[in-house]
Write an enzyme that holds these catalytic residues in place. Structure first.
Site, PDB file in Angstrom:
ATOM      1  N   GLN A 176       2.725  11.309  -2.787  1.00 33.68           N
ATOM      2  CA  GLN A 176       3.903  12.135  -2.485  1.00 33.68           C
ATOM      3  C   GLN A 176       3.628  13.177  -1.402  1.00 33.68           C
ATOM      4  O   GLN A 176       4.565  13.735  -0.836  1.00 33.68           O
ATOM      5  CB  GLN A 176       4.402  12.831  -3.762  1.00 33.68           C
ATOM      6  CG  GLN A 176       4.940  11.884  -4.818  1.00 33.68           C
ATOM      7  CD  GLN A 176       6.255  11.213  -4.416  1.00 33.68           C
ATOM      8  OE1 GLN A 176       6.930  11.619  -3.468  1.00 33.68           O
ATOM      9  NE2 GLN A 176       6.634  10.170  -5.136  1.00 33.68           N
ATOM     10  N   SER A 195       1.087   5.385  -0.010  1.00 29.25           N
ATOM     11  CA  SER A 195       2.081   4.316  -0.197  1.00 29.25           C
ATOM     12  C   SER A 195       3.149   4.400   0.882  1.00 29.25           C
ATOM     13  O   SER A 195       3.809   5.427   1.041  1.00 29.25           O
ATOM     14  CB  SER A 195       2.717   4.475  -1.578  1.00 29.25           C
ATOM     15  OG  SER A 195       3.729   3.519  -1.748  1.00 29.25           O
ATOM     16  N   THR A 233      -4.722 -12.189   2.024  1.00 28.62           N
ATOM     17  CA  THR A 233      -4.296 -12.168   3.426  1.00 28.62           C
ATOM     18  C   THR A 233      -3.516 -10.898   3.712  1.00 28.62           C
ATOM     19  O   THR A 233      -2.579 -10.556   2.986  1.00 28.62           O
ATOM     20  CB  THR A 233      -3.402 -13.406   3.710  1.00 28.62           C
ATOM     21  OG1 THR A 233      -4.151 -14.560   3.378  1.00 28.62           O
ATOM     22  CG2 THR A 233      -2.954 -13.457   5.162  1.00 28.62           C
ATOM     23  N   CYS A 315       9.501   5.429 -11.941  1.00 24.73           N
ATOM     24  CA  CYS A 315       8.568   4.600 -12.716  1.00 24.73           C
ATOM     25  C   CYS A 315       8.760   4.785 -14.207  1.00 24.73           C
ATOM     26  O   CYS A 315       8.317   3.963 -15.002  1.00 24.73           O
ATOM     27  CB  CYS A 315       7.132   4.960 -12.364  1.00 24.73           C
ATOM     28  SG  CYS A 315       6.828   4.723 -10.653  1.00 24.73           S
TER      29      CYS A 315
END
Ligand code: PLP
Length: 379
Positions: A176, A195, A233, A315
């Site tokens: 965050q 993220s 990958t 979440c």
């Protein structure tokens, strides 16, 4: 993006990141590990992305491991630590994201050392110090930089220094923080998770910074991608879009809109409470305990008026019980059920914040108050 006040859950893709993604899926779709020139061109671009992330944080490119996001990064750090230091313990704060807390419980069970927070939501450094001194076997501290529900900033620099005194490694979940505040000092930690979709990049992409001291680090196993740190990958289109977003992320230090909203509501509604209101917080975030009405009602009514806010962490949606973050700060379950999280995108204007304030006061006037309150403040 008018009306969108759930930026801590996710952010829309920045146009420049979208353009980079589209270019990559059309022109640089080969597997970067394949043995011909078209693949080598993707590989070279992937390595440029690594260098750009490294220069953003001030760490060596070899420290940057691309992955699918912070849940993976957090889990992988803890899983790695359990493998390399099986007989020692981990310390976490009570307000960590579930991707830290659940994995700590899975790997260490009741041996996890949970450090409480004070009523403002900041880790008790005195307790951390005490646990380090008395336990003697805590080898990793996992601490978030900024809380997703309240926006409260943790004193992670002080905690890092304390951990160093006790020869413990440090993992910072900076999910965050990144894109909202400057990255200075984060790379001093041993592990840092980030993220992409929290700062205008695509979902399903992220990174982990791993210090040179842990060059044997492995996340998921399989092929030798990512300098043998993380198999699979590489999702080059998402990675290149993420890096564009990272470089463009508006580090917007102004909390004026957020604080004006709080002031307007305070004068219109009785007894609102701001969780972490006396602590340093992310400038975009407000965790607000409203005087009456369930948070789900507030969310639905705001939604009908074109405003998207949250009851807490995305979440936690679908989980039973009140937020563990608010509970750790001393909130009663009833207070937690009256709490909404407002988190703005960096380009939210003061007019956007004012519109939200007006909508909230309208809702209050409609359902929860004795009489109309809108005349109390001038918006
Ligand atoms: N850590 C924190 C503090 C978060 O806020 C989130 C997402 O909300 C995560 C980890 C998980 O991030 P991701 O969606 O990339 O798995």
């Amino acid at each position: 993006m008018k009306g969108y006040f759930d930026a801590n859950a996710t952010t829309p893709l920045l146009p420049e990141a979208r353009a980079a993604w589209l270019e990559a899926v059309d022109a640089f779709w080969h597997n970067p590990s394949s043995p011909y020139r078209a693949a080598a061109a993707v590989h070279a671009r992937l390595e440029q992305c690594r260098t750009r992330v490294a220069s953003y944080f001030g760490c060596p490119p070899e420290s940057v491991v691309f992955n699918s996001g912070a849940t993976e990064g957090n889990r992988d750090v803890l899983a790695y630590w359990k493998r390399v230091a099986p007989d020692s313990r981990i310390a976490v704060s009570a307000v960590e994201h579930p991707s830290v807390l659940e994995n700590a419980r899975a790997f260490w069970g009741g041996e996890t050392v949970v450090i409480p927070v004070n009523s403002e939501g900041q880790i008790r450094l005195d307790m951390l110090e005490a646990r380090f001194s008395e336990a003697g076997d805590i080898s990793l501290l996992s601490l978030m930089a900024a809380n997703n529900e309240t926006g409260v900033l943790q004193p992670w620099r002080e905690a890092l220094a304390l951990a160093r005194q006790h020869r413990a490694a440090v993992h910072i979940d900076a999910t965050q923080w990144i894109g909202k505040l400057p990255p200075d000092g984060l790379a001093d930690a041993d592990f840092v998770t980030g993220s992409s979709h929290k700062f205008g990049g695509p979902k399903g992409a992220g990174f982990l910074l791993v210090s040179g001291a842990f060059s044997g680090f492995h996340g998921q196993r399989g092929g030798a991608q990512e300098n043998d740190h993380r198999a699979g990958t590489e999702n080059f289109p998402a990675i290149t879009a993420m890096v564009v977003a990272l470089e463009l992320a508006l580090v917007n230090g102004s909390a004026t809109g957020r604080d004006d909203l709080a002031a307007n509501l305070s004068s219109a509604l009785p007894e609102i409470r701001i969780w972490g209101g006396n602590a340093p917080r992310l400038p975009n975030t407000l965790s607000l305990c409203l005087p009456t009405g369930e948070n789900t009602q507030w969310v639905r009514r705001l939604d009908k008026r074109g405003f998207q806010v949250s009851t807490g962490s995305a979440c936690a949606t679908g989980k039973e019980g009140p937020s563990h973050v608010l509970a750790a700060m001393g909130a009663t379950p009833e207070e937690a059920r009256r709490t909404i999280r407002i988190s703005a995108l960096p380009d939210a204007t003061s007019e956007d914040w004012k519109s939200l304030a007006r909508a909230m006061i309208d809702i209050w006037d409609e359902g929860f108050s004795e009489g109309p309150m809108s005349q109390v403040i001038q918006l």
